[in-house]
Structure formats: structure tokens, C-alpha cells
Design a protein around this motif. Structure first.
Motif, PDB file in Angstrom:
ATOM      1  N   ILE A   6       9.026  -0.678  -1.966  1.00  0.00           N
ATOM      2  CA  ILE A   6       7.785  -0.160  -1.378  1.00  0.00           C
ATOM      3  C   ILE A   6       6.966   0.550  -2.446  1.00  0.00           C
ATOM      4  O   ILE A   6       5.746   0.358  -2.557  1.00  0.00           O
ATOM      5  N   LEU A   7       7.625   1.371  -3.254  1.00  0.00           N
ATOM      6  CA  LEU A   7       6.921   2.105  -4.312  1.00  0.00           C
ATOM      7  C   LEU A   7       6.358   1.140  -5.351  1.00  0.00           C
ATOM      8  O   LEU A   7       5.214   1.311  -5.814  1.00  0.00           O
ATOM      9  N   LEU A   8       7.116   0.115  -5.716  1.00  0.00           N
ATOM     10  CA  LEU A   8       6.641  -0.877  -6.681  1.00  0.00           C
ATOM     11  C   LEU A   8       5.444  -1.641  -6.125  1.00  0.00           C
ATOM     12  O   LEU A   8       4.452  -1.875  -6.828  1.00  0.00           O
ATOM     13  N   TYR A   9       5.527  -2.027  -4.866  1.00  0.00           N
ATOM     14  CA  TYR A   9       4.434  -2.730  -4.193  1.00  0.00           C
ATOM     15  C   TYR A   9       3.156  -1.898  -4.223  1.00  0.00           C
ATOM     16  O   TYR A   9       2.067  -2.391  -4.545  1.00  0.00           O
ATOM     17  N   ALA A  10       3.294  -0.602  -3.929  1.00  0.00           N
ATOM     18  CA  ALA A  10       2.125   0.271  -3.918  1.00  0.00           C
ATOM     19  C   ALA A  10       1.599   0.512  -5.325  1.00  0.00           C
ATOM     20  O   ALA A  10       0.375   0.565  -5.531  1.00  0.00           O
ATOM     21  N   ALA A  82       4.088   3.266   5.370  1.00  0.00           N
ATOM     22  CA  ALA A  82       4.156   3.605   3.947  1.00  0.00           C
ATOM     23  C   ALA A  82       3.375   2.636   3.071  1.00  0.00           C
ATOM     24  O   ALA A  82       2.993   2.985   1.949  1.00  0.00           O
ATOM     25  N   VAL A  83       3.148   1.420   3.564  1.00  0.00           N
ATOM     26  CA  VAL A  83       2.425   0.432   2.748  1.00  0.00           C
ATOM     27  C   VAL A  83       1.126  -0.013   3.422  1.00  0.00           C
ATOM     28  O   VAL A  83       0.470  -0.939   2.948  1.00  0.00           O
ATOM     29  N   GLU A  84       0.760   0.646   4.512  1.00  0.00           N
ATOM     30  CA  GLU A  84      -0.467   0.252   5.227  1.00  0.00           C
ATOM     31  C   GLU A  84      -1.688   0.351   4.323  1.00  0.00           C
ATOM     32  O   GLU A  84      -2.493  -0.578   4.214  1.00  0.00           O
ATOM     33  N   ARG A  85      -1.823   1.483   3.619  1.00  0.00           N
ATOM     34  CA  ARG A  85      -2.994   1.660   2.761  1.00  0.00           C
ATOM     35  C   ARG A  85      -2.918   0.774   1.523  1.00  0.00           C
ATOM     36  O   ARG A  85      -3.935   0.216   1.092  1.00  0.00           O
ATOM     37  N   ALA A  86      -1.724   0.610   0.962  1.00  0.00           N
ATOM     38  CA  ALA A  86      -1.573  -0.271  -0.198  1.00  0.00           C
ATOM     39  C   ALA A  86      -1.935  -1.706   0.167  1.00  0.00           C
ATOM     40  O   ALA A  86      -2.569  -2.423  -0.631  1.00  0.00           O
ATOM     41  N   THR A  87      -1.553  -2.142   1.361  1.00  0.00           N
ATOM     42  CA  THR A  87      -1.897  -3.488   1.810  1.00  0.00           C
ATOM     43  C   THR A  87      -3.407  -3.631   1.955  1.00  0.00           C
ATOM     44  O   THR A  87      -3.990  -4.667   1.602  1.00  0.00           O
ATOM     45  N   TYR A  88      -4.067  -2.581   2.447  1.00  0.00           N
ATOM     46  CA  TYR A  88      -5.532  -2.575   2.509  1.00  0.00           C
ATOM     47  C   TYR A  88      -6.131  -2.758   1.114  1.00  0.00           C
ATOM     48  O   TYR A  88      -7.103  -3.493   0.946  1.00  0.00           O
ATOM     49  N   VAL A  89      -5.542  -2.108   0.110  1.00  0.00           N
ATOM     50  CA  VAL A  89      -6.047  -2.230  -1.259  1.00  0.00           C
ATOM     51  C   VAL A  89      -5.901  -3.672  -1.750  1.00  0.00           C
ATOM     52  O   VAL A  89      -6.816  -4.220  -2.384  1.00  0.00           O
ATOM     53  N   TRP A 152       5.093   6.993  -2.281  1.00  0.00           N
ATOM     54  CA  TRP A 152       5.863   8.013  -2.984  1.00  0.00           C
ATOM     55  C   TRP A 152       6.527   8.971  -1.980  1.00  0.00           C
ATOM     56  O   TRP A 152       7.682   9.364  -2.162  1.00  0.00           O
ATOM     57  N   GLU A 153       5.812   9.309  -0.925  1.00  0.00           N
ATOM     58  CA  GLU A 153       6.408  10.151   0.116  1.00  0.00           C
ATOM     59  C   GLU A 153       7.570   9.436   0.799  1.00  0.00           C
ATOM     60  O   GLU A 153       8.599  10.062   1.099  1.00  0.00           O
ATOM     61  N   ARG A 154       7.418   8.154   1.033  1.00  0.00           N
ATOM     62  CA  ARG A 154       8.516   7.370   1.626  1.00  0.00           C
ATOM     63  C   ARG A 154       9.706   7.317   0.670  1.00  0.00           C
ATOM     64  O   ARG A 154      10.857   7.436   1.102  1.00  0.00           O
ATOM     65  N   PHE A 155       9.432   7.176  -0.605  1.00  0.00           N
ATOM     66  CA  PHE A 155      10.499   7.113  -1.611  1.00  0.00           C
ATOM     67  C   PHE A 155      11.287   8.423  -1.627  1.00  0.00           C
ATOM     68  O   PHE A 155      12.519   8.425  -1.772  1.00  0.00           O
ATOM     69  N   PRO A 160       4.353  13.431   5.308  1.00  0.00           N
ATOM     70  CA  PRO A 160       2.970  13.449   4.803  1.00  0.00           C
ATOM     71  C   PRO A 160       2.354  14.818   5.036  1.00  0.00           C
ATOM     72  O   PRO A 160       2.706  15.507   6.004  1.00  0.00           O
ATOM     73  N   PRO A 161       1.445  15.238   4.167  1.00  0.00           N
ATOM     74  CA  PRO A 161       0.802  16.542   4.362  1.00  0.00           C
ATOM     75  C   PRO A 161      -0.099  16.526   5.590  1.00  0.00           C
ATOM     76  O   PRO A 161      -0.593  15.473   6.010  1.00  0.00           O
ATOM     77  N   GLY A 162      -0.319  17.679   6.160  1.00  0.00           N
ATOM     78  CA  GLY A 162      -1.205  17.765   7.312  1.00  0.00           C
ATOM     79  C   GLY A 162      -2.646  17.504   6.923  1.00  0.00           C
ATOM     80  O   GLY A 162      -3.074  17.825   5.813  1.00  0.00           O
ATOM     81  N   GLY A 163      -3.395  16.908   7.830  1.00  0.00           N
ATOM     82  CA  GLY A 163      -4.799  16.623   7.563  1.00  0.00           C
ATOM     83  C   GLY A 163      -5.646  17.885   7.630  1.00  0.00           C
ATOM     84  O   GLY A 163      -5.330  18.824   8.361  1.00  0.00           O
TER      85      GLY A 163
END
Length: 240
Positions: A6-10, A82-89, A152-155, A160-163
Motif C-alpha cells: 500500500i505504501l509503495l503504491y501510494a 488507505a489508497v483511495e486518494r492515491a488511486t484518485y491521483v 503512511w498512517e496505514r503502514f 488519521p488526524p482529526g479534521g
């Protein structure tokens, strides 16, 4: 092993995303890339205009759809958070590649600045515009914006930090500095063609249509804090 993948993918997605931004800067500037905004055989300007505007609106529509909270709730049923945003990229980079490959030039000259000090000033504004767009991503987390922070948080098995809502720096001047950059950058070149002008106008039309929907989501999420922010800070044109 799964967390490492997951980290490598991101991480690869982050590099591809940044490379895509750099390519677009060169594409619009007509400098340093295999295919730029003025490259290719010029055909019918009307066909080119419709094709190019359609490509830009497809790019924008992807952003608008995938940014909706309802889409994310549906999407994360199939794609890990964990990869939702990376997949968007990755998807964004693919659409940039499609735009570049299918873009049709409209070479009619609008202006052509030959005076060297004028060229230097325009290029400085152009680079400043791209710098503004990149700097704007750091306001709400550059690495989160491009998907690597989540991996990185998943790793690390970290929550995740609060919004939180913040209206500082660029966002204290205009509400949508990145959208402003996409509108302004194509106009900040010494040799402006009809293709550049179309890029800017198509981006402007899309942004004016999409922004109210995006802000409606922000009002639903943040309530009066965002309503007050919207009253105080203009959308695109700064009030100093």
C-alpha cells in the motif's frame, strides 16, 4: 506485506502525480515536453475547440465527482480508504495523459511579446502561478492531498488526524487558489495562442459551474464556519 505494498503504491502515485503537474507546466508553456499545447497538425479550429474543451471538462468532471462525499462513501466499499486518494491521483494522471495525447492545437496568435524584460516578467508570473498552486496544497496537507499520508498512517497503524477548518495564508486571500491558478496559468505566457485562451476559458466555465456544488458540500460539512469564511474571503479575485 500488504501495508508495504500500500505504501509503495501510494509513493509511486505521488511521484506520478508530481510528474504530471510538472508536465502540465511544460505543456502550457510549450517548453521541455514531448508534446506541448502548440504541437501537432492544426485542423479545423471549431473541431479543435470542441475537442479540447471536452477534454478539459472531462478532467474537471472527474475531480468534481470523486470529491463528493457520497462518491467516496461508495468508492471506499471497493477501494481501501488507505489508497483511495492515491488511486484518485493515478486516475488524474491518466486523464492528464489523455488530455495531452488528444489535445488539438489552435495556433492563432493572440499576442506575442518579444521585448525581453516583458518576457522575463511574464515567465516570472507563470512560475509564480504554479508555485501558488503547489503551495496551496500544503495548507491542508500536501502529502495527504496526494495520497501518501493515508498510506503512511496505514503502514504505522496510526489513526488519521482529526479534521479542522483553517483560513490562513493563500486561503485568507481567495477561497480557491488552485482553481484560480488553472484559469490564470494559460494566460501567463509571452506567446499566447487561441489554444491557450481556450484552455483558460474552458477552465473558467467549468470552475464557475462546479464551485457552487463544492461549496455546498463544505457548508454541509462545516456549517456557519464556512458561511462566515465565504462572506469574508472572495472566491477568486483577491481584495487586499
Amino acid at each position: 506485506m500488504k501495508k508495504t505494498l500500500i505504501l509503495l503504491y501510494a509513493a509511486i502515485g505521488y511521484l506520478i502525480g508530481m510528474a504530471s503537474v510538472a508536465y502540465m507546466a511544460g505543456f502550457i508553456a510549450n517548453i521541455g515536453v514531448p508534446k506541448a499545447i502548440g504541437d501537432g497538425a492544426a485542423g479545423s479550429p471549431w473541431t479543435a475547440a470542441l475537442t479540447d474543451a471536452g477534454l478539459l471538462w472531462l478532467f474537471g468532471l472527474h475531480h468534481s465527482i470523486t470529491a463528493r462525499a457520497s462518491f467516496k462513501r461508495w468508492w471506499t466499499k471497493f477501494v481501501p480508504a488507505a489508497v483511495e486518494r492515491a488511486t484518485y491521483v493515478y486516475m488524474t494522471a491518466g486523464l492528464i495523459a489523455l488530455l495531452v495525447l488528444l489535445w488539438q492545437p489552435i495556433p492563432t496568435t493572440i499576442w506575442d511579446v518579444r521585448w525581453l524584460p516583458g518576457q522575463i516578467a511574464i515567465w516570472a508570473l507563470y512560475l509564480g502561478c504554479w508555485g501558488m498552486m503547489v503551495a496551496a496544497t500544503f495548507h491542508f496537507g500536501h502529502f495527504r492531498f496526494l495520497g501518501i499520508a493515508q498510506a503512511w498512517e496505514r503502514f504505522r497503524n496510526a489513526p488519521p488526524p482529526g479534521g479542522r477548518f483553517s483560513a490562513r495564508y493563500l486561503y485568507a486571500i481567495v477561497r480557491h487558489p488552485i482553481s484560480l491558478g488553472w484559469i490564470a496559468a494559460p494566460l501567463l505566457v509571452p506567446h499566447l495562442t487561441a489554444g491557450h485562451l481556450l484552455f483558460s476559458l474552458a477552465a473558467l466555465v467549468y470552475v464557475l459551474i462546479a464551485t457552487p456544488f463544492e461549496e455546498a458540500d463544505l457548508i454541509e460539512e462545516l456549517g456557519d464556519a464556512y458561511r462566515d469564511y465565504r462572506r469574508r474571503v472572495p472566491a477568486f479575485l483577491p481584495r487586499f
